[in-house]
Design an enzyme around this catalytic site. Sequence first.
Site, PDB file in Angstrom:
ATOM      1  CG  ASP A   1      43.763  29.033  43.320  1.00 53.22           C
ATOM      2  OD1 ASP A   1      44.379  27.963  43.422  1.00 53.22           O
ATOM      3  OD2 ASP A   1      44.307  30.100  42.987  1.00 53.22           O
TER       4      ASP A   1
ATOM      5  CD  GLU B   1      47.816  31.356  40.781  1.00 48.70           C
ATOM      6  OE1 GLU B   1      46.870  31.384  41.585  1.00 48.70           O
ATOM      7  OE2 GLU B   1      47.671  31.015  39.572  1.00 48.70           O
TER       8      GLU B   1
ATOM      9  CB  ILE C   1      45.163  37.216  44.582  1.00 47.53           C
ATOM     10  CG1 ILE C   1      45.448  37.797  45.970  1.00 47.53           C
ATOM     11  CG2 ILE C   1      46.415  37.173  43.732  1.00 47.53           C
ATOM     12  CD1 ILE C   1      46.335  36.898  46.820  1.00 47.53           C
TER      13      ILE C   1
ATOM     14  N   GLY D   1      43.527  33.316  41.215  1.00 52.04           N
ATOM     15  CA  GLY D   1      42.684  32.899  42.322  1.00 52.04           C
ATOM     16  C   GLY D   1      41.285  32.519  41.908  1.00 52.04           C
TER      17      GLY D   1
ATOM     18  CG  ASP E   1      49.685  30.100  47.654  1.00 50.10           C
ATOM     19  OD1 ASP E   1      48.685  30.593  47.114  1.00 50.10           O
ATOM     20  OD2 ASP E   1      50.517  30.777  48.294  1.00 50.10           O
TER      21      ASP E   1
END
Length: 273
Positions: free
Chosen positions: A127, A147, A67, A124, A155
């Site tokens: 993820d 993270e 991210i 990310g 998340d």
Amino acid sequence: MPAEFQTLKLHIQNNVALLTLNNPEKANAMTAAFWTELPQALAHIDQTPEARVVVLSGEGKHFTSGIDLQMLMGMKQSFDKFSCPARAREFLRLDILRLQEAFTAIERCRKPVIAAIHGACIGGGVDMVTACDMRYCTDDAFFVVKEIDLGMVADVGTLQRLPKIIPDGIAREMVYTGRKVSGQEAVRVGLANNSFADKEALMEGVMNIARNIAEKSPLSIRGTKEMLLYTREHSVDEGLNYIATWNAAMLFSNDIQEGLMAQMQKRTPKFED
């Protein structure tokens, strides 16, 4: 075809959709536009019959640095504009759900999505690839659940999907420590199917796998992905019941007739899109 993307490139050739992260100047950081464009691209692929399988890769030196930190700060600034704490938290919750949907779109795409990972796959990026059907990488690739080092709880999918891909203890070690997992270790623990010497070899190997999948019955591939996703969240009995219902509707298709005829005639089957 969607409008020109800022953060992605999409090219469909020989029934393979090549979806490429295209922000190499920022190590393919996931900027604000990315979170809108990724689900748009996947929806387009899903609805394009000639696209039978997806290869997800990255331009430049790294797959993705995760991210974009400027975007993260922008979310914080938007949060701070609210005078009512409850409304601020409602806004943030909806924004997190929106980001989650961008990666859930990978699972919702009826076509298999294969991640081809080189260099860094951070935050990310983990993820994202855990939502893919399969993952392949270079030997020098590395995976980091970043993270935890930023003082936050991941998340947008890692904590939900990673423990269903690799052993629970290894997943916990990755998310608690934020340590680097090399490409070869990723293969050993089951995070990646295989690793390759370099990006060129990676793309050659992944494209061979993609072409193999593209030669199969598209209807059967889509049904198989549906069953695998359903089985992940349901019992064996529930999964068996679902496949019985599915095949009651889908079994006697043109594809099975073509597959049987090809077997008898000792030729390669030709399936319609």
